[in-house]
Design a protein around this motif. Structure first.
Motif: not given
Ligand SMILES: [Fe+2]
Ligand SMILES: [Fe+2]
Length: 295
Positions: A17-21, A204-206
């Protein structure tokens, strides 16, 4: 080979999840090398044998830049090709639907929700779009829930797994509920009595898991940076450490989600291929005696 009460998993899904490139490999917040962090994660992912799909639950890019989507595709697609698995792309609040449609999915640019139904040889995997254009909180509108209901009206042989960005679970981190999935009651109503067996999410990044409407729900942390939830509530912050992905195993009567750290060290040599071969050759009684009895 079955040694206990459960037959081996029918399907295995890798959940990132959440690669945020950011385009051009720019560091996120001036601090996080999101492309390098994803690259390190993918090196570990590629070692997984027998996976059936790779799911990435949103915030694929940080700003929805066309080049960031192309660079993401360039990192992920070759790995998925070598693994022989499809990639299930899920939209997150940091994504922009038109660019994601055009530059990642090679379709027509539009603001329509990005929905997909994948058939993993009998296991149905549905990508929902919980994003609200122009906002960071999540919502599944009536039209999308009606679409989901119609899709779920016909059960799949191995049941269904839903993937969406905003988890339908509470977060204990202060203010995170401002950006939560709204109308969770309507979502619960839409899937009640269906063959949905698990829900996969991110945002959530956790890593976290809970139960939503009776369905196990697993949140994968982020590949870019993770939230240090060991800190006092009002000082919880991102850190360039603790990146993990999940391995989702779909059994006949269970769905489990295993957290896999990106960081690794040289393994010990106790559980060797020879060790496994020796145990496989034993009778069940001899195996239990050798591996379970305390000495
Ligand atoms: Fe995110
Ligand atoms: Fe998010």
């Amino acid at each position: 080979m079955q040694m206990g009460q459960h037959a081996p998993a029918r399907r295995t899904i890798v959940h990132i999840s959440d690669t945020h490139l950011l385009a051009g490999g720019r560091p996120l917040g001036g601090a996080y090398d999101t492309a390098a962090n994803l690259g390190r994660m993918l090196e570990r992912v590629e070692r997984i044998e027998g996976a059936d799909a790779l799911v990435i639950t949103g915030d694929l890019t940080d700003l929805g830049e066309p080049d960031a989507y192309r660079e993401l595709r360039g990192l992920v697609d070759p790995v998925a090709r070598r693994m022989g698995v499809p990639v299930v792309w899920v939209a997150g609040n940091h994504d922009e639907r038109p660019a994601m449609r055009r530059d990642l999915l090679r379709g027509e640019a539009s603001e329509d929700p990005i929905l997909a139904v994948h058939d993993l040889d009998g296991l149905r995997l549905i990508a929902l779009d919980s994003t609200v254009p122009g906002w960071h909180h999540g919502e599944l509108d009536d039209a999308q829930l009606a679409w989901l209901r119609a899709e779920l009206a016909t059960p799949a042989p191995l049941g269904t797994i839903l993937a969406l960005h905003h988890p339908p679970l509470p977060s204990h981190v202060p203010m995170f509920d401002v950006l939560e999935l709204r109308n969770q009651a309507a979502f619960a109503e839409a899937i009640r009595g269906s063959d949905v067996r698990a829900i996969l999410a991110g945002h959530l990044h956790y890593s976290m898991s809970g139960v939503f409407a009776g369905i196990p729900t697993h949140v994968a942390a982020a590949s870019c940076y993770t939230m240090d939830v060991a800190r006092p509530p009002r000082t919880i912050n991102g850190m360039d450490a603790g990146q993990t992905f999940h391995l989702v195993h779909v059994y006949d009567d269970q769905v489990t989600s295993t957290v896999v750290p990106v960081e690794a060290a040289d393994p010990a040599s106790f559980f060797s291929p020879e060790w496994y071969a020796r145990l496989e050759e034993m009778t069940p009684e001899a195996r239990l005696d050798y591996f379970s009895r305390k000495r």
